[in-house]
Motif scaffolding. Structure first.
Motif, PDB file in Angstrom:
ATOM      1  N   PRO A  51      41.181  27.613   9.648  1.00 20.52           N
ATOM      2  CA  PRO A  51      42.459  27.791   8.940  1.00 20.52           C
ATOM      3  C   PRO A  51      43.232  29.017   9.403  1.00 20.52           C
ATOM      4  CG  PRO A  51      40.718  27.229   7.391  1.00 20.52           C
ATOM      5  CD  PRO A  51      40.047  27.527   8.697  1.00 20.52           C
ATOM      6  N   GLY A  52      42.505  30.094   9.725  1.00 20.81           N
ATOM      7  CA  GLY A  52      43.187  31.304  10.167  1.00 20.81           C
ATOM      8  C   GLY A  52      43.782  31.185  11.555  1.00 20.81           C
ATOM      9  N   ALA A  53      43.187  30.345  12.410  1.00 19.04           N
ATOM     10  CA  ALA A  53      43.649  30.222  13.789  1.00 19.04           C
ATOM     11  C   ALA A  53      44.707  29.145  13.965  1.00 19.04           C
ATOM     12  CB  ALA A  53      42.467  29.926  14.712  1.00 19.04           C
ATOM     13  N   LEU A  54      44.825  28.222  13.019  1.00 13.52           N
ATOM     14  CA  LEU A  54      45.737  27.088  13.192  1.00 13.52           C
ATOM     15  C   LEU A  54      47.199  27.497  13.405  1.00 13.52           C
ATOM     16  CD1 LEU A  54      44.402  24.328  10.765  1.00 13.52           C
ATOM     17  CD2 LEU A  54      44.530  24.252  13.263  1.00 13.52           C
ATOM     18  N   PRO A  55      47.743  28.455  12.638  1.00 14.70           N
ATOM     19  CA  PRO A  55      49.150  28.816  12.890  1.00 14.70           C
ATOM     20  C   PRO A  55      49.400  29.272  14.322  1.00 14.70           C
ATOM     21  CG  PRO A  55      48.437  29.678  10.770  1.00 14.70           C
ATOM     22  CD  PRO A  55      47.209  29.164  11.451  1.00 14.70           C
ATOM     23  N   GLY A  56      48.547  30.141  14.838  1.00 18.48           N
ATOM     24  CA  GLY A  56      48.711  30.592  16.213  1.00 18.48           C
ATOM     25  C   GLY A  56      48.473  29.475  17.213  1.00 18.48           C
TER      26      GLY A  56
ATOM     27  N   PHE B  67      49.163  26.311  16.866  1.00 12.37           N
ATOM     28  CA  PHE B  67      50.326  25.428  16.953  1.00 12.37           C
ATOM     29  C   PHE B  67      51.482  26.085  17.707  1.00 12.37           C
ATOM     30  CE2 PHE B  67      48.383  22.905  13.487  1.00 12.37           C
ATOM     31  CZ  PHE B  67      48.538  21.656  14.055  1.00 12.37           C
ATOM     32  N   VAL B  68      51.604  27.401  17.595  1.00 13.85           N
ATOM     33  CA  VAL B  68      52.612  28.094  18.402  1.00 13.85           C
ATOM     34  C   VAL B  68      52.291  27.915  19.887  1.00 13.85           C
ATOM     35  CG1 VAL B  68      53.595  30.334  19.002  1.00 13.85           C
ATOM     36  CG2 VAL B  68      53.167  29.772  16.611  1.00 13.85           C
ATOM     37  N   GLY B  69      51.031  28.133  20.253  1.00 14.53           N
ATOM     38  CA  GLY B  69      50.629  27.942  21.633  1.00 14.53           C
ATOM     39  C   GLY B  69      50.763  26.497  22.076  1.00 14.53           C
ATOM     40  N   LEU B  70      50.507  25.556  21.158  1.00  8.09           N
ATOM     41  CA  LEU B  70      50.611  24.141  21.490  1.00  8.09           C
ATOM     42  C   LEU B  70      52.046  23.768  21.829  1.00  8.09           C
ATOM     43  CD1 LEU B  70      48.908  21.550  21.650  1.00  8.09           C
ATOM     44  CD2 LEU B  70      49.544  21.097  19.270  1.00  8.09           C
ATOM     45  N   ARG B  71      52.989  24.287  21.073  1.00  8.88           N
ATOM     46  CA  ARG B  71      54.394  23.995  21.363  1.00  8.88           C
ATOM     47  C   ARG B  71      54.807  24.572  22.713  1.00  8.88           C
ATOM     48  NH1 ARG B  71      58.378  25.546  16.691  1.00  8.88           N
ATOM     49  NH2 ARG B  71      59.772  24.525  18.177  1.00  8.88           N
ATOM     50  N   LEU B  72      54.354  25.779  23.005  1.00 10.43           N
ATOM     51  CA  LEU B  72      54.665  26.372  24.306  1.00 10.43           C
ATOM     52  C   LEU B  72      53.986  25.603  25.437  1.00 10.43           C
ATOM     53  CD1 LEU B  72      54.326  30.162  23.404  1.00 10.43           C
ATOM     54  CD2 LEU B  72      56.440  28.884  23.764  1.00 10.43           C
ATOM     55  N   GLY B  73      52.760  25.155  25.174  1.00 11.32           N
ATOM     56  CA  GLY B  73      52.022  24.430  26.196  1.00 11.32           C
ATOM     57  C   GLY B  73      52.618  23.072  26.511  1.00 11.32           C
TER      58      GLY B  73
ATOM     59  N   SER C 288      58.963  17.806  18.919  1.00  9.40           N
ATOM     60  CA  SER C 288      59.170  17.322  17.550  1.00  9.40           C
ATOM     61  C   SER C 288      57.881  16.752  16.974  1.00  9.40           C
ATOM     62  CB  SER C 288      60.272  16.258  17.533  1.00  9.40           C
ATOM     63  OG  SER C 288      61.510  16.801  17.964  1.00  9.40           O
ATOM     64  N   VAL C 289      57.097  16.063  17.805  1.00 10.31           N
ATOM     65  CA  VAL C 289      55.820  15.516  17.334  1.00 10.31           C
ATOM     66  C   VAL C 289      54.865  16.640  16.937  1.00 10.31           C
ATOM     67  CG1 VAL C 289      53.754  14.247  18.048  1.00 10.31           C
ATOM     68  CG2 VAL C 289      56.028  13.359  18.617  1.00 10.31           C
ATOM     69  N   VAL C 290      54.813  17.689  17.768  1.00 13.88           N
ATOM     70  CA  VAL C 290      53.938  18.824  17.455  1.00 13.88           C
ATOM     71  C   VAL C 290      54.387  19.493  16.160  1.00 13.88           C
ATOM     72  CG1 VAL C 290      53.172  21.107  18.211  1.00 13.88           C
ATOM     73  CG2 VAL C 290      53.301  19.220  19.849  1.00 13.88           C
ATOM     74  N   ARG C 291      55.683  19.657  15.970  1.00 17.48           N
ATOM     75  CA  ARG C 291      56.195  20.279  14.745  1.00 17.48           C
ATOM     76  C   ARG C 291      55.881  19.429  13.521  1.00 17.48           C
ATOM     77  NH1 ARG C 291      62.129  22.824  15.315  1.00 17.48           N
ATOM     78  NH2 ARG C 291      61.578  23.284  13.164  1.00 17.48           N
ATOM     79  N   LEU C 292      55.952  18.108  13.666  1.00 14.38           N
ATOM     80  CA  LEU C 292      55.630  17.226  12.548  1.00 14.38           C
ATOM     81  C   LEU C 292      54.162  17.339  12.171  1.00 14.38           C
ATOM     82  CD1 LEU C 292      56.481  14.986  10.581  1.00 14.38           C
ATOM     83  CD2 LEU C 292      55.985  13.319  12.385  1.00 14.38           C
ATOM     84  N   VAL C 293      53.296  17.334  13.179  1.00 20.98           N
ATOM     85  CA  VAL C 293      51.859  17.491  12.917  1.00 20.98           C
ATOM     86  C   VAL C 293      51.579  18.852  12.297  1.00 20.98           C
ATOM     87  CG1 VAL C 293      49.579  17.615  13.989  1.00 20.98           C
ATOM     88  CG2 VAL C 293      51.229  15.897  14.763  1.00 20.98           C
TER      89      VAL C 293
ATOM     90  N   ARG D 135      52.425  18.951   8.608  1.00 18.70           N
ATOM     91  CA  ARG D 135      51.474  18.233   7.761  1.00 18.70           C
ATOM     92  C   ARG D 135      50.146  18.976   7.664  1.00 18.70           C
ATOM     93  NH1 ARG D 135      53.057  13.203   6.323  1.00 18.70           N
ATOM     94  NH2 ARG D 135      54.848  12.281   7.411  1.00 18.70           N
ATOM     95  N   VAL D 136      49.657  19.471   8.794  1.00 18.50           N
ATOM     96  CA  VAL D 136      48.360  20.152   8.789  1.00 18.50           C
ATOM     97  C   VAL D 136      48.436  21.472   8.029  1.00 18.50           C
ATOM     98  CG1 VAL D 136      46.636  21.265  10.266  1.00 18.50           C
ATOM     99  CG2 VAL D 136      47.618  19.061  10.929  1.00 18.50           C
ATOM    100  N   LEU D 137      49.555  22.183   8.179  1.00 17.32           N
ATOM    101  CA  LEU D 137      49.705  23.484   7.519  1.00 17.32           C
ATOM    102  C   LEU D 137      50.558  23.383   6.263  1.00 17.32           C
ATOM    103  CD1 LEU D 137      50.280  25.777  10.638  1.00 17.32           C
ATOM    104  CD2 LEU D 137      48.144  25.168   9.506  1.00 17.32           C
ATOM    105  N   SER D 138      50.441  22.269   5.559  1.00 16.89           N
ATOM    106  CA  SER D 138      51.231  22.087   4.339  1.00 16.89           C
ATOM    107  C   SER D 138      50.841  23.087   3.254  1.00 16.89           C
ATOM    108  CB  SER D 138      51.052  20.658   3.815  1.00 16.89           C
ATOM    109  OG  SER D 138      49.688  20.402   3.551  1.00 16.89           O
ATOM    110  N   TRP D 139      49.663  23.721   3.363  1.00 17.47           N
ATOM    111  CA  TRP D 139      49.214  24.684   2.385  1.00 17.47           C
ATOM    112  C   TRP D 139      49.902  26.034   2.546  1.00 17.47           C
ATOM    113  CZ3 TRP D 139      47.110  28.704   5.148  1.00 17.47           C
ATOM    114  CH2 TRP D 139      46.632  28.417   6.433  1.00 17.47           C
ATOM    115  N   ARG D 140      50.573  26.234   3.672  1.00 14.25           N
ATOM    116  CA  ARG D 140      51.268  27.514   3.890  1.00 14.25           C
ATOM    117  C   ARG D 140      52.623  27.487   3.232  1.00 14.25           C
ATOM    118  NH1 ARG D 140      52.238  28.958   9.621  1.00 14.25           N
ATOM    119  NH2 ARG D 140      52.312  31.093   8.892  1.00 14.25           N
ATOM    120  N   ARG D 141      52.999  28.578   2.585  1.00  8.83           N
ATOM    121  CA  ARG D 141      54.320  28.717   1.977  1.00  8.83           C
ATOM    122  C   ARG D 141      55.093  29.750   2.770  1.00  8.83           C
ATOM    123  NH1 ARG D 141      55.381  26.431  -2.708  1.00  8.83           N
ATOM    124  NH2 ARG D 141      57.061  27.924  -3.084  1.00  8.83           N
TER     125      ARG D 141
END
Length: 278
Positions: free
Chosen positions: A195-200, A202-208, A260-265, A268-274
């Protein structure tokens, strides 16, 4: 003021704050709203072309580009090139994704791993991936292997860097809490690390995913016999600007759709973040 009145005022204030957050939040906007910018650019392009403000030889009109795309699709040239480019980008992206995540976990969860891996990746980061092309051609030849390898390198670096940074930024209090609770290594990784690594991540995933298309457009113009980049390179030799624009627009569509697909995923995956964008 009575307790009921105070509660009513507090409820009204809370409702106002929630509505204000929703108005400010870019994440509440429809995904189709992201098309407004590209649509505006195309509209200005069409207006300028119709008004004769653009040289048709340098920048053909949008309808000319569409006719060219239809012709290339009908004669079978475009479908084969698109499929080839998608295969190269997909294979390179998957290899880079796997390598980036694996190296980030090995480096972020172990001091020995960080000592062995992080410095090497930082050294690799300082070398432009496209600058490795001559060396990889000598090592791997001019076939598909070297193209996929370069794309994988372009992809794994941002995924590693952002995932590793997210792992390093996990609050030490959570680690201490896990030790107090006696969490096993597996539960610690599942409940704290991931959970702690997921935000970072996804940032790397979008760049990748964006980097895979940027690398592909260059690689397909080097000793290739198919692909969108090869099609554009051939069009350059014959001065076919409309064909070049067809290739660029398809690359742009692929990049926008994949992001857009990565942002959608991610949403959904990080829906717990506010956050502002949640």
């Amino acid at each position: 003021m009575s307790t009921t009145a105070v509660a009513a005022v507090e409820d009204e204030d809370e409702t106002h704050r929630v509505r204000r957050r929703r108005r400010l939040s870019p994440g509440r906007r429809l995904p189709a709203a992201r098309l407004a910018g590209p649509a505006l650019v195309i509209a200005l392009w069409a207006v300028a072309s119709a008004a004769g403000q653009l040289d048709p030889g340098a920048i053909p009109a949008p309808w000319t580009v569409l006719r060219t795309a239809g012709r290339l699709w009908t004669d079978g040239t475009l479908p084969g090139d698109v499929l080839t480019s998608l295969e190269r980008a997909t294979y390179g992206f998957l290899i880079g994704l796997t390598a980036g995540v694996a190296l980030a976990l090995a480096s972020g969860l172990s001091r020995v791993g960080e000592a062995l891996i992080d410095g090497t990746v930082q050294l690799n980061r300082a070398i432009p991936p496209l600058g490795l092309i001559p060396l990889f051609i000598l090592w791997l030849g001019i076939g598909e292997t070297f193209k996929i390898t370069i794309i994988a390198i372009v992809v794994y670096i941002p995924i590693y860097l952002n995932t590793h940074a997210a792992l390093s930024g996990i609050d030490s209090r959570y680690v201490e809490l896990a030790e107090v609770q006696g969490l096993s290594r597996f539960r610690f990784i599942r409940q704290i690390v991931i959970p702690g690594a997921l935000p970072g991540f996804f940032v790397g995933l979008r760049l990748g995913v964006t980097g895979s298309w940027l690398g592909l457009i260059v690689l397909e113009q080097i000793n290739a016999t198919s692909g969108l980049g090869y099609m554009m390179f051939q069009a350059q030799n014959y001065g076919q600007t409309d064909v070049i624009l067809v290739g660029l627009l398809i690359y742009g569509v692929f990049g926008l759709v994949s992001d857009s697909v990565v942002r959608l995923v991610e949403r959904r995956v990080l829906s717990w973040r506010r956050t502002l964008s949640s």
